[in-house]
Enzyme design. Structure first.
Site, mmCIF file in Angstrom:
data_model
loop_
_atom_site.group_PDB
_atom_site.id
_atom_site.type_symbol
_atom_site.label_atom_id
_atom_site.label_comp_id
_atom_site.label_asym_id
_atom_site.label_seq_id
_atom_site.Cartn_x
_atom_site.Cartn_y
_atom_site.Cartn_z
ATOM 1 N N GLU A 69 34.559 22.750 5.395
ATOM 2 C CA GLU A 69 33.126 23.059 5.306
ATOM 3 C C GLU A 69 32.759 23.290 3.848
ATOM 4 O O GLU A 69 33.630 23.521 3.025
ATOM 5 C CB GLU A 69 32.816 24.359 6.075
ATOM 6 C CG GLU A 69 33.174 24.309 7.533
ATOM 7 C CD GLU A 69 33.091 25.687 8.203
ATOM 8 O OE1 GLU A 69 32.416 26.581 7.667
ATOM 9 O OE2 GLU A 69 33.726 25.845 9.252
ATOM 10 N N ASP A 91 0.634 24.816 10.454
ATOM 11 C CA ASP A 91 -0.199 26.000 10.244
ATOM 12 C C ASP A 91 -1.324 26.066 11.266
ATOM 13 O O ASP A 91 -1.669 27.141 11.752
ATOM 14 C CB ASP A 91 -0.809 25.988 8.838
ATOM 15 C CG ASP A 91 0.257 26.207 7.768
ATOM 16 O OD1 ASP A 91 1.380 26.621 8.128
ATOM 17 O OD2 ASP A 91 -0.035 25.948 6.586
ATOM 18 N N ALA A 147 -0.457 20.842 9.730
ATOM 19 C CA ALA A 147 -0.557 20.726 11.179
ATOM 20 C C ALA A 147 0.193 21.883 11.835
ATOM 21 O O ALA A 147 -0.250 22.457 12.830
ATOM 22 C CB ALA A 147 0.027 19.398 11.637
ATOM 23 N N LYS A 170 31.398 25.519 0.815
ATOM 24 C CA LYS A 170 31.304 26.945 0.518
ATOM 25 C C LYS A 170 29.930 27.186 -0.096
ATOM 26 O O LYS A 170 29.664 26.865 -1.250
ATOM 27 C CB LYS A 170 32.404 27.381 -0.451
ATOM 28 C CG LYS A 170 32.422 28.883 -0.654
ATOM 29 C CD LYS A 170 33.679 29.319 -1.357
ATOM 30 C CE LYS A 170 33.845 30.817 -1.438
ATOM 31 N NZ LYS A 170 32.679 31.596 -1.729
HETATM 32 S S1 IVH Z 1 34.097 31.974 6.221
HETATM 33 C C1 IVH Z 1 36.599 35.609 7.132
HETATM 34 N N1 IVH Z 1 32.717 29.807 5.610
HETATM 35 O O1 IVH Z 1 32.290 32.870 0.972
HETATM 36 C C2 IVH Z 1 35.974 34.373 6.636
HETATM 37 N N2 IVH Z 1 32.539 31.723 4.235
HETATM 38 O O2 IVH Z 1 34.484 34.005 -0.549
HETATM 39 C C3 IVH Z 1 34.945 34.529 5.614
HETATM 40 N N3 IVH Z 1 30.992 31.459 2.362
HETATM 41 O O3 IVH Z 1 32.028 36.115 2.254
HETATM 42 C C4 IVH Z 1 33.816 33.643 5.698
HETATM 43 N N4 IVH Z 1 30.404 29.385 2.797
HETATM 44 O O4 IVH Z 1 29.886 34.728 2.046
HETATM 45 C C5 IVH Z 1 33.023 31.071 5.284
HETATM 46 N N5 IVH Z 1 31.525 27.842 5.166
HETATM 47 C C6 IVH Z 1 31.837 29.107 4.855
HETATM 48 C C7 IVH Z 1 31.283 29.757 3.745
HETATM 49 C C8 IVH Z 1 31.659 31.067 3.462
HETATM 50 C C9 IVH Z 1 30.241 30.426 1.994
HETATM 51 C C10 IVH Z 1 31.082 32.748 1.636
HETATM 52 C C11 IVH Z 1 30.970 33.970 2.524
HETATM 53 C C12 IVH Z 1 32.241 34.741 2.275
HETATM 54 C C13 IVH Z 1 32.656 34.229 0.943
HETATM 55 C C14 IVH Z 1 34.133 34.392 0.735
#
Ligand code: IVH
Length: 716
Positions: free
Chosen positions: A148, A43, A41, A150
């Site tokens: 949060e 598309d 839909a 990662k």
């Molecule tokens: S904050 C200056 N938040 O992790 C703060 N980074 O190891 C840097 N990443 O380069 C980023 N989830 O690519 C932040 N919720 C998150 C993240 C996150 C993944 C990655 C990001 C960063 C790396 C650092």
């Protein structure tokens, strides 16, 4: 006739409606993960908009959802300096390290003695000075952290600029690069549907934002997209991508936005910068604002105020990790208050106000005792590391795939080296790096890829431009063993009970020399196999017999023609209807089939040109294996008709109904439009039935569908 650019007149108004509608659905699907309509839909709406824009180019806007895939960057990617460095994060690997960081943050969060603080960012390289401050601080202060996930992807910066009429548009998307300078990958970023191309003035107002700002976050490749990518790569004879992060990174640097669009990358936003500064309201408010702006913000987030709450969040993330659908490698904790962030400042490479708690990878260090080579069904040679057994994540690992010769070279792996082996969720263990330090001396022996097949000693060949070596002997016993196993697989001929132990015995006893010989096996022969009771011998016999009726598509898959997987086999079967016709097909005829290009057509021609393969097909036919497809006989009966299925039918499953309609040459679609010929409705039919009634599309029940399928079709 009205002016087409006047929004109150026909096409202009419709285009605007469609854009709004498409944006709404993109947001529902890609940001909120709560679609309201089917892909088909969506598309259909998209196609309607494309048609209007093609007929009225003056109505086209760069922010239109049709413009996600635009021109490719002519000369690769331009280097761009970041508005402020994209820093990295310090890591904590244990609860102790996290606790130490938390203590330090609390100690430093208090007013710095003797120094007046404005809103400037404190760049303080001298860790000693901070330690002094810590000693001076009287008590530790309450601090809240935003927890949060990662995300295991790559970070990008998106720049938005004002547009006429008050909104903002995506002007630039830049990779992190070295943190100071990244690459302008705007054309690729635009294809990511969770990235808004435009943001309305209304939205900006709600978020109290000026129209110029920057959003930073993570681009990830969802697991499903990653698996699909690797399936495709395998079909094309390419080595698999190592992990979703690499695949996402590679994809963002592709010079073909069309390809990027297909990879279904996802963007999660986590920072918002206005004039190069983070929001004064803090991190929690930042995330909420990003959501208001229409960005996808990861829902797994929480304000936490104690070490205990942090650990709880981490534990929960670790539990949910397997079911998220994308990879994470830890949890990020960020001081929520902007003022406190400013007090804490930065070291040269990372903010002091944030930390990444990394999950302990399920990895172990062990020694490579030997590198052996496995021969697959197609003769492909795969090197395997034979390891000193090591306990990783609950199981003992003693082998890990090394993919191909190039992979070994990239690792710089020698026999005798110590390596780190990782085991993710359910995947095969993999060697990730060579460990070379005082405690782990290097191996001494370089691995030589064999020039002869380890199983049959015939010549090994590496085709120009391919990474894999192959055994070219058609009679290689390893190939036969793997072919038999493949033949019996559920997705192929579905012969239950034809497992490794049985196949090995059949080979050892000289009972089978090709897959066709399976059909000559007697219950007596089977019953004589080790650990085979009469009952299981009988059921295997029946399973083999039953497989004769599996049909052409499955036989084609079972034959093991290179590049011919499930889908291609299905398309070939549908087109040619019988193996006899397919055998005689020319390159042109083959390439007329959807998805068949020069590589596949050549592989098919080569396969049928081999006398051994012709003999095999002959034997299968003699054994009574059905090598026709039902489709051809009646393929035109429902030609040109499009069906939409809805609700539960009394006897047919959705898949069966679909298969039968398609077998008769009809098409099936996911949503009802004016072009739908029939809606087939069963019990609990929902909105599609309403839509059918609204558009006056004829509605059939199962009986009527079956009557139609039974034909002959009445001439209208
Ligand atoms: S904050 C200056 N938040 O992790 C703060 N980074 O190891 C840097 N990443 O380069 C980023 N989830 O690519 C932040 N919720 C998150 C993240 C996150 C993944 C990655 C990001 C960063 C790396 C650092």
């Amino acid at each position: 006739m009205g002016d087409p650019t006047n929004p109150s007149s026909g096409p202009a108004q419709r285009a605007e409606e469609l854009r709004a509608e498409l944006r709404r659905h993109e947001h529902l699907y890609y940001v909120l993960d709560a679609p309201e309509i089917t892909d088909a839909a969506y598309d259909a709406l998209m196609n309607e908009l494309k048609r209007i824009e093609a007929a009225h180019p003056e109505l086209l806007t760069p922010g239109s959802p049709t413009q996600r895939v635009g021109g490719k960057p002519a000369e690769g990617f331009q280097k761009v300096r970041h508005s402020r460095p994209m820093l990295s994060l310090d890591n904590a690997y244990s609860a102790e390290e996290l606790a130490a960081w938390d203590r330090r943050v609390r100690a430093l969060a208090g007013p710095r003695p003797g120094a007046g603080f404005g809103s400037e960012i404190v760049e303080m390289e001298d860790e000693q000075a901070w330690d002094e401050i810590r000693r001076e601080s009287v008590s530790s202060l309450p601090v809240e952290y935003m927890a949060e996930l990662k995300l295991d992807g790559l970070s990008v910066a998106l720049h938005y600029e004002a547009i006429e009429g008050g909104g903002a548009r995506l002007a630039r998307g830049i990779t992190r690069g070295d943190g100071q300078t990244g690459e302008d990958v705007t054309s690729n970023i635009r294809t990511i549907r969770s990235v808004p191309l435009t943001i309305s003035a209304d939205c900006l107002k709600k978020a109290s934002l000026p129209p110029t700002f920057e959003v930073r976050g993570e681009v990830v490749m969802p697991e499903a997209a990653f698996l699909r990518l690797n399936e495709e790569r395998e079909q094309q004879g390419l080595p698999p991508a190592v992990n979703p992060r690499n695949a996402a990174a590679g994809t963002l640097r592709t010079l073909e936005p069309g390809i990027v669009a297909n990879r279904r990358l996802v963007f999660f936003a986590y920072f918002l910068l206005v004039n190069g500064d983070y929001l004064e309201q803090g991190q929690r408010a930042t995330l909420d604002t990003l959501a208001v702006l229409g960005f996808r913000v990861n829902p797994h987030r929480k304000l936490v105020a104690s070490l205990e709450e942090m650990t709880q969040f981490i534990d929960q993330a670790e539990t949910e990790r397997a079911t998220l659908g994308y990879e994470i490698d830890g949890v990020v904790l960020k001081v929520d208050s902007h003022a406190t962030q400013l007090r804490l400042g930065y070291t040269g490479r990372a903010p002091r106000w944030a930390i990444a708690y990394k999950f302990t990878a399920k990895s172990g260090i062990t020694q490579v005792r030997e590198i052996t080579v496995q021969v697959g069904r197609t003769g492909k040679l795969t090197p395997v590391a034979e390891l000193a057994p090591v306990f990783i994540g609950g199981t003992t690992v003693s082998r890990a795939t090394l993919h191909n010769a190039d992979f070994i070279e990239r690792l710089g792996l020698l026999v005798g080296d110590w390596v780190r082996v990782e085991r993710g969720g359910d995947v095969i263990p993999k060697v990730v790096e060579v460990i070379a330090d005082a405690g782990h001396p290097r191996g001494t022996q370089a691995f030589q890829f064999p020039t002869q097949c380890p199983e049959c000693q015939s010549e090994v060949v590496r085709t120009e431009g391919e990474v894999d070596y192959r055994c070219v002997n058609a009679d290689c016993p390893a190939k036969l063993r793997e072919s038999l196993l493949h033949f019996g697989r559920r997705e192929v001929m579905n012969i239950e009970g034809l497992g490794e132990a049985v196949v090995q015995q059949l080979l050892d006893r000289g009972l089978v020399h090709s897959v066709a010989d399976l059909y000559a096996l007697t219950t007596e022969q089977l019953a004589a196999l080790d650990r085979f009771a009469e009952k299981s011998a009988h059921s295997l016999f029946e399973e083999i017999k039953k497989s004769k009726r599996a049909g052409l598509a499955r036989v084609l898959m079972g034959l093991g023609i290179r590049f011919v997987g499930e889908r291609t086999a299905e398309l070939l079967a549908r087109e040619f209807g019988s193996i006899g016709v397919l055998e005689r097909a020319t390159t042109e005829e083959l390439e007329r089939v959807e998805e068949v290009g020069p590589r596949i057509s050549q592989a098919i021609l080569e396969f049928f040109a081999q006398p051994a393969n012709q003999a095999l097909i002959e034997s299968l036919a003699t054994a009574g294996v059905d090598m026709t497809a039902e489709k051809k006989r009646r393929s035109s009966q429902l030609a040109g008709l499009t069906f939409v299925l809805t609700g539960t039918l009394p006897t047919l499953t959705r898949d069966e109904a679909k298969r039968r309609i398609e077998a008769a040459g009809g098409k099936t679609a996911g949503s009802v439009s004016k072009k739908t010929s029939y809606v087939v409705a069963g019990e609990e039919a929902g909105s599609k039935l309403d839509k059918a009634l609204e558009l006056k599309v004829p509605v059939l029940d199962e009986a009527a569908l079956l009557a139609l399928l039974a034909g002959p079709m009445a001439e209208e």
